[in-house]
Design a protein around this motif. Structure first.
Motif, short mmCIF file in Angstrom:
data_model
loop_
_atom_site.label_atom_id
_atom_site.label_comp_id
_atom_site.label_asym_id
_atom_site.label_seq_id
_atom_site.Cartn_x
_atom_site.Cartn_y
_atom_site.Cartn_z
N ALA A 1 -30.99 -14.12 -40.65
CA ALA A 1 -30.70 -15.14 -39.65
C ALA A 1 -31.97 -15.86 -39.23
N TYR A 2 -33.04 -15.09 -39.07
CA TYR A 2 -34.32 -15.68 -38.70
C TYR A 2 -34.81 -16.63 -39.80
N GLU A 3 -34.66 -16.21 -41.04
CA GLU A 3 -35.14 -17.03 -42.15
C GLU A 3 -34.38 -18.35 -42.23
N VAL A 4 -33.07 -18.28 -42.02
CA VAL A 4 -32.26 -19.50 -42.04
C VAL A 4 -32.76 -20.49 -40.98
N LEU A 5 -33.06 -19.96 -39.79
CA LEU A 5 -33.53 -20.84 -38.71
C LEU A 5 -34.94 -21.35 -38.96
N MET A 6 -35.83 -20.48 -39.37
CA MET A 6 -37.24 -20.84 -39.48
C MET A 6 -37.50 -21.84 -40.59
N THR A 7 -36.87 -21.67 -41.74
CA THR A 7 -37.13 -22.58 -42.85
C THR A 7 -36.54 -23.96 -42.59
N GLY A 8 -35.39 -24.01 -41.90
CA GLY A 8 -34.73 -25.28 -41.65
C GLY A 8 -34.06 -25.88 -42.87
N ASN A 9 -34.06 -25.14 -44.01
CA ASN A 9 -33.47 -25.70 -45.23
C ASN A 9 -32.00 -26.00 -45.06
N ALA A 10 -31.27 -25.06 -44.48
CA ALA A 10 -29.83 -25.26 -44.32
C ALA A 10 -29.55 -26.39 -43.33
N GLN A 11 -30.28 -26.41 -42.24
CA GLN A 11 -30.06 -27.45 -41.24
C GLN A 11 -30.30 -28.84 -41.82
N ARG A 12 -31.36 -28.98 -42.60
CA ARG A 12 -31.64 -30.28 -43.22
C ARG A 12 -30.58 -30.63 -44.24
N ALA A 13 -30.08 -29.65 -44.99
CA ALA A 13 -29.08 -29.93 -46.02
C ALA A 13 -27.80 -30.49 -45.42
N PHE A 14 -27.43 -30.02 -44.23
CA PHE A 14 -26.18 -30.46 -43.62
C PHE A 14 -26.33 -31.75 -42.81
N ASN A 15 -27.50 -32.32 -42.78
CA ASN A 15 -27.72 -33.53 -42.00
C ASN A 15 -27.44 -34.77 -42.83
N LEU A 16 -26.20 -35.19 -42.87
CA LEU A 16 -25.83 -36.39 -43.62
C LEU A 16 -26.45 -37.65 -43.03
N ASP A 17 -26.85 -37.60 -41.77
CA ASP A 17 -27.47 -38.78 -41.16
C ASP A 17 -28.79 -39.13 -41.82
N ALA A 18 -29.36 -38.18 -42.59
CA ALA A 18 -30.60 -38.46 -43.30
C ALA A 18 -30.37 -39.36 -44.50
N GLU A 19 -29.13 -39.52 -44.91
CA GLU A 19 -28.81 -40.39 -46.05
C GLU A 19 -28.66 -41.84 -45.58
N THR A 20 -28.99 -42.76 -46.45
CA THR A 20 -28.83 -44.17 -46.12
C THR A 20 -27.35 -44.54 -46.11
N PRO A 21 -26.97 -45.56 -45.37
CA PRO A 21 -25.58 -46.03 -45.42
C PRO A 21 -25.14 -46.39 -46.84
N ALA A 22 -26.05 -46.94 -47.61
CA ALA A 22 -25.71 -47.31 -48.99
C ALA A 22 -25.36 -46.08 -49.82
N MET A 23 -26.12 -44.99 -49.64
CA MET A 23 -25.83 -43.77 -50.39
C MET A 23 -24.50 -43.17 -49.94
#
Length: 456
Positions: free
Chosen positions: A254-276
């Protein structure tokens, strides 16, 4: 859910009420920090990564995205058209040529046609053991079946769960096997008797638990973790409690999931452009496909995508999803766009050779249009699509007879698909897992062989 209009943006966006509340006690951390993280345990991630490193597999960051067309897509009306057959067999759609001479697909799949050189159509998949569930074909194992006696699947695991056990994730802080589906019980098959450590992680549940509660920082979490470690070392030295040791491993994950932030970043669709996002489509299957790309990019090994439960179950115009013309006409452009987007996007990012894409359902549909303008279940044969994985494409494997009702050439068994997937992932196709009775069970059954037309 309407697959043409429903969006998973809200379903997969962390709501404030679902934020990860890391409590002030060790118990609180475990209860909240691990909620929704079933399947990201020590055995399924750290231990498998260590095993992979020992066998040299850790260097090969291969992965799989399986698009599950729940309900049973009509092969004749999509990937195996029969233009010379009578209308009751041919169906309501025409066919179009593709980039590869001699290969034709449904007229409603123009984007698929444009990238046919990057695809393989397998038109002779034997799905005779399959039923109206994801069990058999997600396991790619004819021994895994719906039994209606409370023992569905016979204990056999899905391909994704095998990937979770024998490979784990390609990066820390990310689940090895993620399911993007509105209903896991309806559309996703899990680990069977191989164990809960290797069940798929529900992306829908996980995404809402990836933020720290207000006022808690990574630095404070790190200090708290150091204190917990000291306390747990002392408690283990006192009583040698195995349960405490096991819980510590979950805490680490659980700590690793939080600390790396990999999963959180993966689920952030707002990081994608509207075109994508438009490129994939702002509907259920399109947005889940975009999430799948982000997940494999972040390090997930196996991702299964289901747009909606049963949306390819086109029995006739009297049922929810309609018959062939009424149901498929609005749905096919969405599937067409999604397949084109995932293939071309992964290619643009240099990830297509490492990512094997599969698109299939549980079985095909009957050769003859029924009285309700639909087609019935047809487990004798189905078609599917494969792309990527560094494999040979621009081809058709196998064929059906003139009516599309039976395999005519090159039968492809479920075990052959399993062997091909595991070969791509660097998993020994002769490997075994151990059932609760201590018996070794093969990961590929009934003599399944790697599909040489793809990898030869």
């Amino acid at each position: 859910m309407n697959p043409k209009t429903a969006s998973i943006t809200q379903a997969f966006s962390p709501a404030r009420g679902d934020l990860l509340r890391v409590g002030s006690t060790r118990r609180g951390f475990l209860q909240t920090g691990l909620a929704g993280l079933a399947g990201i345990s020590m055995p399924s991630l750290l231990q498998t990564q260590a095993l992979a490193a020992a066998t040299g597999q850790a260097k090969s960051k291969t992965n799989v995205i399986l698009f599950w067309l729940s309900g049973g897509p009509s092969h004749i009306d999509m990937w195996d058209p029969k233009p010379d057959a009578p209308s009751e067999i041919r169906g309501p759609f025409g066919h179009i040529s593709t980039k590869v001479p001699g290969i034709h697909v449904c007229e409603h799949l123009p984007l698929t046609a444009k990238i046919m050189d990057k695809l393989t159509l397998i038109r002779s998949v034997d799905c005779s053991a399959s039923n109206h569930t994801p069990i058999t074909m997600q396991a790619c194992n004819p021994l895994a079946k719906r039994t209606n006696d409370g023992r569905d699947g016979g204990g056999w695991p899905s391909m994704g769960s095998i990937a979770a056990k024998f490979r784990g994730a390609n990066a820390p802080g990310i689940p090895g096997y993620v399911a993007l589906a509105d209903s896991l019980p309806a559309d996703i098959w899990g680990a069977g008797h191989m164990g809960g450590d290797f069940e798929p992680v529900s992306g829908k549940d996980l995404s809402g638990r990836l933020k720290l509660s207000e006022g808690l920082t990574i630095e404070r979490l790190g200090n708290r973790r150091d204190l917990l470690t000291q306390m747990d070392d002392w408690k283990r030295s006192v009583d040698g409690n195995a349960q405490i040791a096991a819980a510590d491993r979950y805490t680490q994950q659980a700590y690793e999931v939080l600390m790396t932030g990999n999963a959180q970043r993966a689920f952030n669709l707002d990081a994608e452009t509207p075109a994508m996002r438009d490129r994939y489509g702002r509907d259920s299957i399109g947005e889940k496909a975009l999430l799948a790309r982000r997940l494999v990019e972040a390090g997930s090994t196996f991702v299964t995508v289901s747009g909606a439960w049963g949306y390819f179950d086109h029995h006739g115009d009297e049922v929810k999803w309609g018959g062939i013309k009424k149901g498929l006409t609005p749905l096919l452009p969405s599937v067409d766009r999604t397949l084109h987007a995932i293939v071309t996007d992964l290619e643009d990012r240099g990830l297509l050779d490492s990512t094997l894409i599969l698109m299939m359902g549980e079985f095909g549909r009957s050769p003859t249009i029924n009285k309700n303008a639909g087609r019935d279940h047809w487990p004798r044969v189905m078609s599917m699509v494969a792309a990527g994985g560094g494999m040979r494409h621009g081809q058709v494997i196998g064929s059906t007879d003139r009516q599309g009702g039976d395999i005519d050439s090159r039968r492809v068994a479920p075990g052959d698909l399993a062997a091909t997937v595991f070969h791509h992932l660097g998993i020994d196709t002769h490997a075994h897992w151990t059932d609760p009775q201590g018996r070794p069970r093969p990961i590929v059954v009934e003599g399944g062989q790697v599909i040489n037309e793809l990898v030869g």
